[in-house]
Design a protein around this motif. Structure first.
Motif, mmCIF file in Angstrom:
data_model
loop_
_atom_site.group_PDB
_atom_site.id
_atom_site.type_symbol
_atom_site.label_atom_id
_atom_site.label_comp_id
_atom_site.label_asym_id
_atom_site.label_seq_id
_atom_site.Cartn_x
_atom_site.Cartn_y
_atom_site.Cartn_z
ATOM 1 N N ASN A 31 0.746 -1.169 -0.085
ATOM 2 C CA ASN A 31 0.062 -0.011 0.154
ATOM 3 C C ASN A 31 0.615 1.324 -0.098
ATOM 4 O O ASN A 31 0.531 2.291 -0.446
ATOM 5 C CB ASN A 31 -1.057 0.020 1.176
ATOM 6 N N ASP A 32 2.013 1.140 0.662
ATOM 7 C CA ASP A 32 3.047 2.377 0.577
ATOM 8 C C ASP A 32 3.365 2.455 -0.823
ATOM 9 O O ASP A 32 3.513 3.541 -1.262
ATOM 10 C CB ASP A 32 4.099 2.193 1.727
ATOM 11 N N ILE A 33 3.627 1.359 -1.507
ATOM 12 C CA ILE A 33 3.777 1.585 -2.830
ATOM 13 C C ILE A 33 2.863 2.078 -3.680
ATOM 14 O O ILE A 33 3.185 3.032 -4.558
ATOM 15 C CB ILE A 33 4.522 0.405 -3.377
ATOM 16 N N TYR A 34 1.598 1.607 -3.594
ATOM 17 C CA TYR A 34 0.333 2.042 -4.221
ATOM 18 C C TYR A 34 0.224 3.550 -4.132
ATOM 19 O O TYR A 34 0.075 4.147 -5.025
ATOM 20 C CB TYR A 34 -0.511 1.487 -3.838
ATOM 21 N N LEU A 35 0.442 4.018 -2.869
ATOM 22 C CA LEU A 35 0.180 5.482 -2.377
ATOM 23 C C LEU A 35 1.159 6.441 -2.982
ATOM 24 O O LEU A 35 0.816 7.408 -3.324
ATOM 25 C CB LEU A 35 0.052 5.635 -1.195
ATOM 26 N N GLY A 36 2.617 5.778 -2.992
ATOM 27 C CA GLY A 36 3.645 6.962 -3.350
ATOM 28 C C GLY A 36 4.519 6.570 -4.459
ATOM 29 O O GLY A 36 5.224 7.482 -4.891
ATOM 30 N N LYS A 37 4.286 5.398 -5.066
ATOM 31 C CA LYS A 37 5.210 5.127 -6.144
ATOM 32 C C LYS A 37 4.610 4.431 -7.460
ATOM 33 O O LYS A 37 5.222 3.829 -8.323
ATOM 34 C CB LYS A 37 6.319 4.215 -5.697
ATOM 35 N N TYR A 61 2.991 5.317 -9.757
ATOM 36 C CA TYR A 61 3.148 5.735 -11.262
ATOM 37 C C TYR A 61 4.558 5.491 -12.056
ATOM 38 O O TYR A 61 4.740 5.976 -12.861
ATOM 39 C CB TYR A 61 2.894 7.296 -11.402
ATOM 40 N N LEU A 62 5.424 5.170 -10.972
ATOM 41 C CA LEU A 62 6.913 5.058 -11.492
ATOM 42 C C LEU A 62 7.078 3.559 -12.403
ATOM 43 O O LEU A 62 6.105 2.712 -12.474
ATOM 44 C CB LEU A 62 7.798 4.560 -10.189
ATOM 45 N N PRO A 63 7.772 3.409 -13.442
ATOM 46 C CA PRO A 63 8.058 2.235 -14.018
ATOM 47 C C PRO A 63 8.276 1.099 -13.133
ATOM 48 O O PRO A 63 9.090 1.313 -11.817
ATOM 49 C CB PRO A 63 9.256 2.743 -14.963
ATOM 50 N N LEU A 64 8.176 0.177 -13.321
ATOM 51 C CA LEU A 64 8.350 -1.307 -12.581
ATOM 52 C C LEU A 64 9.940 -1.385 -12.246
ATOM 53 O O LEU A 64 10.164 -1.610 -10.941
ATOM 54 C CB LEU A 64 7.889 -2.395 -13.465
ATOM 55 N N THR A 65 10.766 -1.052 -13.062
ATOM 56 C CA THR A 65 12.241 -1.067 -12.732
ATOM 57 C C THR A 65 12.459 -0.041 -11.724
ATOM 58 O O THR A 65 13.573 -0.599 -10.727
ATOM 59 C CB THR A 65 13.125 -0.902 -14.095
ATOM 60 N N ASP A 66 11.802 0.936 -11.576
ATOM 61 C CA ASP A 66 12.198 2.034 -10.628
ATOM 62 C C ASP A 66 11.711 1.460 -9.196
ATOM 63 O O ASP A 66 12.387 1.742 -8.236
ATOM 64 C CB ASP A 66 11.602 3.198 -10.837
ATOM 65 N N ILE A 67 10.429 0.778 -9.164
ATOM 66 C CA ILE A 67 9.989 0.367 -7.967
ATOM 67 C C ILE A 67 10.609 -0.773 -7.742
ATOM 68 O O ILE A 67 10.865 -0.755 -6.467
ATOM 69 C CB ILE A 67 8.401 -0.129 -8.394
#
Length: 222
Positions: free
Chosen positions: A202-208, A210-216
């Protein structure tokens, strides 16, 4: 096994657990219980075979416990979706999303539309479609947000509350079917692990999101 032997075994396993987790200063008891459950299972289980006989390359290059978890989570979602569809066959609700939106609104006086959609971890377009369907059926009502003229709020109606109350007993049966052949301690461990993963993602969903998968991947895994 004698009580002293059990205690000695638990202590030894805790030292191994501590070593594997970097000798941290503190842990929760749930973390250690999950570790014990994972390392003291009654029998080793393998993932049900889905691929054909010519899967040597996949087994070598792709398949491991981490990928098995991803595959099994997708399969569990599909199993659950099928049970929920049966549960809602005589309901005014048609999908698991509609049920989830309504039962969330049961716990709030009202929510902004975007807040409700975000809590369900859905894309705005898909979430708005669910909301509009529920509005048309009289399950929720839309009002203006007094503090933000650009936003709309939604709240559950009495009809929505009545529908949730009527469907809760059969949805409880769905939950019991889903946990299947797990023992009570396994259910508790699984619930803990899934909650832990939910907080992480959920932290990724809320803050990241829109980033490309590689960046996540680079920011969260490494």
């Amino acid at each position: 096994m004698k009580k002293s032997e059990i205690l000695t075994s638990v202590i030894n396993q805790f030292f191994v657990f501590d070593d594997e987790n970097g000798n941290r200063d503190d842990y929760s008891i749930d973390e250690f219980i999950s570790y014990l459950n994972a390392n003291n299972s009654r029998k080793e289980l393998e993932i049900r075979k889905i691929s054909g006989d010519n899967d040597a390359w996949i087994q070598k290059e792709y398949r491991n416990s981490i990928t098995d978890i991803s595959i099994l989570l997708v399969l569990m979602y599909r199993y659950a979706k099928g049970y929920i569809k049966k549960a809602l066959s005589e309901s005014y609700l048609h999908t698991a999303d509609e049920f989830s939106f309504l039962i969330t609104l049961m716990t709030y006086e009202s929510l902004r539309k975007n807040e409700l959609v975000t809590k369900q971890v859905m894309e705005k377009t898909s979430g708005t479609e669910v909301i509009n369907r529920l509005i048309k059926r009289g399950m929720i009502v839309e009002t203006a947000d007094k503090n933000d003229k650009r936003s709309k709020r939604v709240a559950i109606t009495q009809a929505g509350r009545d529908e949730i109350s009527s469907i809760i007993p059969v949805m409880s049966k769905v939950s019991e079917i889903i946990v299947g052949n797990l023992a009570d301690e396994e259910i508790n461990s699984l619930a803990y692990l899934l909650k832990k993963l939910d907080h992480y993602h959920n932290d990724i969903y809320l803050g990241k999101k829109y980033l490309p998968l590689t960046d996540i991947w680079s920011e969260t895994v490494h």
